[in-house]
Design a protein around this motif. Structure first.
Motif, PDB file in Angstrom:
ATOM      1  N   UNK A  58      44.572  62.953  31.062  1.00  0.00           N
ATOM      2  CA  UNK A  58      43.826  61.989  30.249  1.00  0.00           C
ATOM      3  C   UNK A  58      42.363  62.408  30.198  1.00  0.00           C
ATOM      4  N   UNK A  59      41.859  62.924  31.318  1.00  0.00           N
ATOM      5  CA  UNK A  59      40.464  63.366  31.390  1.00  0.00           C
ATOM      6  C   UNK A  59      40.223  64.629  30.567  1.00  0.00           C
ATOM      7  N   UNK A  60      41.289  65.279  30.138  1.00  0.00           N
ATOM      8  CA  UNK A  60      41.157  66.431  29.246  1.00  0.00           C
ATOM      9  C   UNK A  60      41.039  65.978  27.783  1.00  0.00           C
ATOM     10  N   UNK A  61      41.471  64.752  27.508  1.00  0.00           N
ATOM     11  CA  UNK A  61      41.464  64.216  26.148  1.00  0.00           C
ATOM     12  C   UNK A  61      40.251  63.308  25.916  1.00  0.00           C
ATOM     13  N   UNK A  62      39.901  62.546  26.932  1.00  0.00           N
ATOM     14  CA  UNK A  62      38.799  61.584  26.829  1.00  0.00           C
ATOM     15  C   UNK A  62      37.725  61.977  27.839  1.00  0.00           C
ATOM     16  N   UNK A  63      36.554  62.288  27.352  1.00  0.00           N
ATOM     17  CA  UNK A  63      35.474  62.777  28.215  1.00  0.00           C
ATOM     18  C   UNK A  63      34.973  61.710  29.191  1.00  0.00           C
ATOM     19  N   UNK A  64      34.920  60.492  28.754  1.00  0.00           N
ATOM     20  CA  UNK A  64      34.409  59.398  29.588  1.00  0.00           C
ATOM     21  C   UNK A  64      35.443  58.269  29.661  1.00  0.00           C
ATOM     22  N   UNK A  65      36.523  58.471  30.427  1.00  0.00           N
ATOM     23  CA  UNK A  65      37.584  57.456  30.443  1.00  0.00           C
ATOM     24  C   UNK A  65      37.136  56.103  30.991  1.00  0.00           C
ATOM     25  N   UNK A  66      36.228  56.085  31.968  1.00  0.00           N
ATOM     26  CA  UNK A  66      35.798  54.802  32.521  1.00  0.00           C
ATOM     27  C   UNK A  66      34.993  54.003  31.492  1.00  0.00           C
ATOM     28  N   UNK A  67      34.097  54.652  30.806  1.00  0.00           N
ATOM     29  CA  UNK A  67      33.321  53.965  29.765  1.00  0.00           C
ATOM     30  C   UNK A  67      34.193  53.582  28.580  1.00  0.00           C
ATOM     31  N   UNK A  68      35.163  54.427  28.251  1.00  0.00           N
ATOM     32  CA  UNK A  68      36.101  54.102  27.177  1.00  0.00           C
ATOM     33  C   UNK A  68      36.964  52.909  27.582  1.00  0.00           C
ATOM     34  N   UNK A  69      37.299  52.821  28.874  1.00  0.00           N
ATOM     35  CA  UNK A  69      38.039  51.665  29.376  1.00  0.00           C
ATOM     36  C   UNK A  69      37.250  50.382  29.148  1.00  0.00           C
ATOM     37  N   UNK A  70      35.943  50.447  29.382  1.00  0.00           N
ATOM     38  CA  UNK A  70      35.099  49.266  29.172  1.00  0.00           C
ATOM     39  C   UNK A  70      35.058  48.892  27.690  1.00  0.00           C
ATOM     40  N   UNK A  71      35.092  49.898  26.819  1.00  0.00           N
ATOM     41  CA  UNK A  71      35.154  49.609  25.378  1.00  0.00           C
ATOM     42  C   UNK A  71      36.424  48.836  25.030  1.00  0.00           C
ATOM     43  N   UNK A  72      37.570  49.287  25.540  1.00  0.00           N
ATOM     44  CA  UNK A  72      38.837  48.601  25.274  1.00  0.00           C
ATOM     45  C   UNK A  72      38.828  47.190  25.862  1.00  0.00           C
ATOM     46  N   UNK A  73      38.367  47.073  27.113  1.00  0.00           N
ATOM     47  CA  UNK A  73      38.311  45.786  27.804  1.00  0.00           C
ATOM     48  C   UNK A  73      37.418  44.801  27.053  1.00  0.00           C
ATOM     49  N   UNK A  74      36.233  45.247  26.691  1.00  0.00           N
ATOM     50  CA  UNK A  74      35.295  44.333  26.024  1.00  0.00           C
ATOM     51  C   UNK A  74      35.756  43.980  24.611  1.00  0.00           C
ATOM     52  N   UNK A  75      36.309  44.942  23.889  1.00  0.00           N
ATOM     53  CA  UNK A  75      36.813  44.646  22.539  1.00  0.00           C
ATOM     54  C   UNK A  75      37.935  43.618  22.601  1.00  0.00           C
ATOM     55  N   UNK A  76      38.838  43.788  23.551  1.00  0.00           N
ATOM     56  CA  UNK A  76      39.926  42.822  23.702  1.00  0.00           C
ATOM     57  C   UNK A  76      39.428  41.426  24.019  1.00  0.00           C
ATOM     58  N   UNK A  77      38.441  41.353  24.899  1.00  0.00           N
ATOM     59  CA  UNK A  77      37.920  40.042  25.273  1.00  0.00           C
ATOM     60  C   UNK A  77      37.115  39.392  24.143  1.00  0.00           C
ATOM     61  N   UNK A  78      36.438  40.191  23.334  1.00  0.00           N
ATOM     62  CA  UNK A  78      35.744  39.601  22.175  1.00  0.00           C
ATOM     63  C   UNK A  78      36.749  39.059  21.168  1.00  0.00           C
ATOM     64  N   UNK A  79      37.905  39.706  21.097  1.00  0.00           N
ATOM     65  CA  UNK A  79      38.930  39.295  20.150  1.00  0.00           C
ATOM     66  C   UNK A  79      39.474  37.905  20.469  1.00  0.00           C
ATOM     67  N   UNK A  80      39.656  37.615  21.762  1.00  0.00           N
ATOM     68  CA  UNK A  80      40.286  36.342  22.137  1.00  0.00           C
ATOM     69  C   UNK A  80      39.306  35.269  22.599  1.00  0.00           C
ATOM     70  N   UNK A  81      38.044  35.613  22.731  1.00  0.00           N
ATOM     71  CA  UNK A  81      37.043  34.629  23.166  1.00  0.00           C
ATOM     72  C   UNK A  81      36.007  34.479  22.072  1.00  0.00           C
ATOM     73  N   UNK A  82      36.131  33.446  21.304  1.00  0.00           N
ATOM     74  CA  UNK A  82      35.247  33.273  20.152  1.00  0.00           C
ATOM     75  C   UNK A  82      34.006  32.460  20.416  1.00  0.00           C
ATOM     76  N   UNK A  83      33.563  32.414  21.665  1.00  0.00           N
ATOM     77  CA  UNK A  83      32.379  31.613  21.968  1.00  0.00           C
ATOM     78  C   UNK A  83      31.135  32.485  22.138  1.00  0.00           C
ATOM     79  N   UNK A  84      29.985  31.833  22.109  1.00  0.00           N
ATOM     80  CA  UNK A  84      28.701  32.535  22.153  1.00  0.00           C
ATOM     81  C   UNK A  84      28.503  33.347  23.433  1.00  0.00           C
ATOM     82  N   UNK A  85      28.819  32.777  24.590  1.00  0.00           N
ATOM     83  CA  UNK A  85      28.575  33.498  25.834  1.00  0.00           C
ATOM     84  C   UNK A  85      29.511  34.700  25.984  1.00  0.00           C
ATOM     85  N   UNK A  86      30.734  34.584  25.483  1.00  0.00           N
ATOM     86  CA  UNK A  86      31.659  35.724  25.527  1.00  0.00           C
ATOM     87  C   UNK A  86      31.177  36.852  24.632  1.00  0.00           C
ATOM     88  N   UNK A  87      30.711  36.488  23.435  1.00  0.00           N
ATOM     89  CA  UNK A  87      30.221  37.524  22.527  1.00  0.00           C
ATOM     90  C   UNK A  87      28.994  38.228  23.093  1.00  0.00           C
TER      91      UNK A  87
END
Length: 190
Positions: free
Chosen positions: A95-124
């Motif tokens: 995976x580290x051969x395909x994605x240079x920054x897997x930990x930061x990319x993980x945070x992108x997936x995590x945060x995008x998912x949480x923005x999708x299901x939490x429509x409030x101001x503090x979540x955004x």
């Protein structure tokens, strides 16, 4: 809301120092030593997370949009991918051969998912902040580090072990720890 924003700003700025202020970081480390610097960095990071926690709990959520029903399933998938990438970032995997920054990319997936299901101001503010910070950090790291030298290829067993470990952590977190730590079950029974 002020504490939440202050905590996030402190956390993000602290974690941008090694990327954008390397000379200042080195100067401080040479004056006080590496171990005291790391201790102060850890203390400041923990303090910033405490401010985020307090800011979150003291902010009344104002809902800005309604979450579609299918969003929970997509979020579960995005967060699962985030778990796999997060575990892969500290393991010898392909995976580290395909994605240079897997930990930061993980945070992108995590945060995008949480923005999708939490429509409030503090979540955004929180999850949007982590999303933007991750993008800036990836860009800055690539700029700082230059051309990417991919790690050596490893056996597929390492990838499989990483996925199994990530699934175990994901299952434990999604079905037990998230509700216990955060107070919200990510697996609604409906």
């Amino acid at each position: 809301m002020t504490l939440l924003v202050l905590g996030l700003a402190l956390f993000f700025l602290l974690h941008l120092v090694p990327i954008f202020a390397r000379e200042a970081r080195s100067s401080v480390m040479s004056r006080i030593g590496a171990l005291p610097y790391k201790g102060l960095f850890a203390l400041a990071s923990i303090s910033s997370l405490y401010l985020v926690y307090k800011g979150w709990t003291l902010t009344d959520p104002v809902f800005l949009y309604e979450t579609p029903g299918w969003a929970y399933h997509l979020t579960a998938l995005l967060v699962l991918i985030g778990f796999v990438l997060f575990i892969a970032s500290n393991a010898p995997t392909n995976i580290r051969r395909v994605i240079r920054h897997p930990q930061l990319t993980a945070i992108l997936f995590w945060s995008a998912g949480h923005m999708l299901v939490n429509g409030d101001n503090r979540s955004l503010i929180m999850f949007g902040g982590f999303f933007i910070w991750s993008l800036i950090t990836i860009w800055g790291s690539n700029r700082r580090d230059g051309e990417w030298e991919k790690p050596d290829k490893v056996g597929l067993v390492m990838d499989a072990v990483t996925v199994v470990i990530a699934l175990a952590f994901y299952g434990g977190f999604a079905f037990w720890a998230h509700d216990w730590l955060i107070g919200v079950s990510p697996m609604p029974v409906t």
